[in-house]
Design a protein around this motif. Sequence first.
Motif, PDB file in Angstrom:
ATOM      1  N   ASP A  80      48.760  42.386  49.379  1.00 51.89           N
ATOM      2  CA  ASP A  80      48.001  43.304  48.524  1.00 51.89           C
ATOM      3  C   ASP A  80      48.159  42.910  47.061  1.00 51.89           C
ATOM      4  O   ASP A  80      48.819  43.580  46.292  1.00 51.89           O
ATOM      5  N   VAL A  81      47.583  41.765  46.674  1.00 53.05           N
ATOM      6  CA  VAL A  81      47.744  41.292  45.300  1.00 53.05           C
ATOM      7  C   VAL A  81      46.934  42.141  44.332  1.00 53.05           C
ATOM      8  O   VAL A  81      45.835  42.598  44.649  1.00 53.05           O
ATOM      9  N   GLN A  82      47.505  42.336  43.152  1.00 51.20           N
ATOM     10  CA  GLN A  82      46.885  43.103  42.085  1.00 51.20           C
ATOM     11  C   GLN A  82      46.971  42.293  40.794  1.00 51.20           C
ATOM     12  O   GLN A  82      47.890  41.482  40.630  1.00 51.20           O
ATOM     13  N   PRO A  83      46.046  42.518  39.850  1.00 50.63           N
ATOM     14  CA  PRO A  83      46.181  41.859  38.552  1.00 50.63           C
ATOM     15  C   PRO A  83      47.550  42.179  37.942  1.00 50.63           C
ATOM     16  O   PRO A  83      47.993  43.327  37.971  1.00 50.63           O
ATOM     17  N   ASP A 119      50.336  40.625  39.079  1.00 48.73           N
ATOM     18  CA  ASP A 119      51.361  40.180  40.018  1.00 48.73           C
ATOM     19  C   ASP A 119      51.741  38.727  39.767  1.00 48.73           C
ATOM     20  O   ASP A 119      50.900  37.885  39.449  1.00 48.73           O
ATOM     21  N   PRO A 129      41.181  40.841  39.731  1.00 49.65           N
ATOM     22  CA  PRO A 129      41.194  41.268  41.140  1.00 49.65           C
ATOM     23  C   PRO A 129      40.782  40.121  42.056  1.00 49.65           C
ATOM     24  O   PRO A 129      39.893  39.336  41.731  1.00 49.65           O
ATOM     25  N   THR A 167      41.292  38.590  46.525  1.00 47.97           N
ATOM     26  CA  THR A 167      41.832  38.788  47.861  1.00 47.97           C
ATOM     27  C   THR A 167      43.124  37.989  47.977  1.00 47.97           C
ATOM     28  O   THR A 167      43.442  37.197  47.092  1.00 47.97           O
ATOM     29  N   SER A 168      43.836  38.156  49.057  1.00 46.72           N
ATOM     30  CA  SER A 168      45.124  37.510  49.220  1.00 46.72           C
ATOM     31  C   SER A 168      45.124  36.578  50.417  1.00 46.72           C
ATOM     32  O   SER A 168      44.209  36.567  51.218  1.00 46.72           O
ATOM     33  N   LYS A 205      55.893  38.282  46.608  1.00 43.99           N
ATOM     34  CA  LYS A 205      55.843  38.861  45.265  1.00 43.99           C
ATOM     35  C   LYS A 205      57.183  38.643  44.579  1.00 43.99           C
ATOM     36  O   LYS A 205      58.232  38.957  45.122  1.00 43.99           O
ATOM     37  N   GLU A 233      56.018  41.363  38.300  1.00 43.51           N
ATOM     38  CA  GLU A 233      54.711  41.769  37.804  1.00 43.51           C
ATOM     39  C   GLU A 233      54.733  41.873  36.293  1.00 43.51           C
ATOM     40  O   GLU A 233      55.774  42.077  35.683  1.00 43.51           O
TER      41      GLU A 233
END
Length: 88
Positions: free
Chosen positions: A33-36, A38, A54, A56-57, A63, A66
């Motif tokens: 669940d990658v997010q800006p 990370d 944003p 996909t992973s 991780k 962040e």
Amino acid sequence: MLPVSLPWFRNLDIEYISELSDPLTETGPFYTDVQPGDIVYFNPRDSVTIIYEPTTSVPTLTKMGEITSDVSVFEELPADVEMRIEAG
């Protein structure tokens, strides 16, 4: 290993990638669940990635941390840049 300065290159206008000279030892858990903001380790290529848009992973990310400040600054950086990572 920190602090460390590494060469980074922009990939697809969503992330900066730096390939490591030696692999990191890690056993997961893998992160999907990658997010800006990370900072992730991509073990098939022994690289560290800073995600700033944003996306996909893939199922092989770990991780590492962040960025909690405004990630839009990455949009203005050159395609190839040296950045320093420090523990916060």
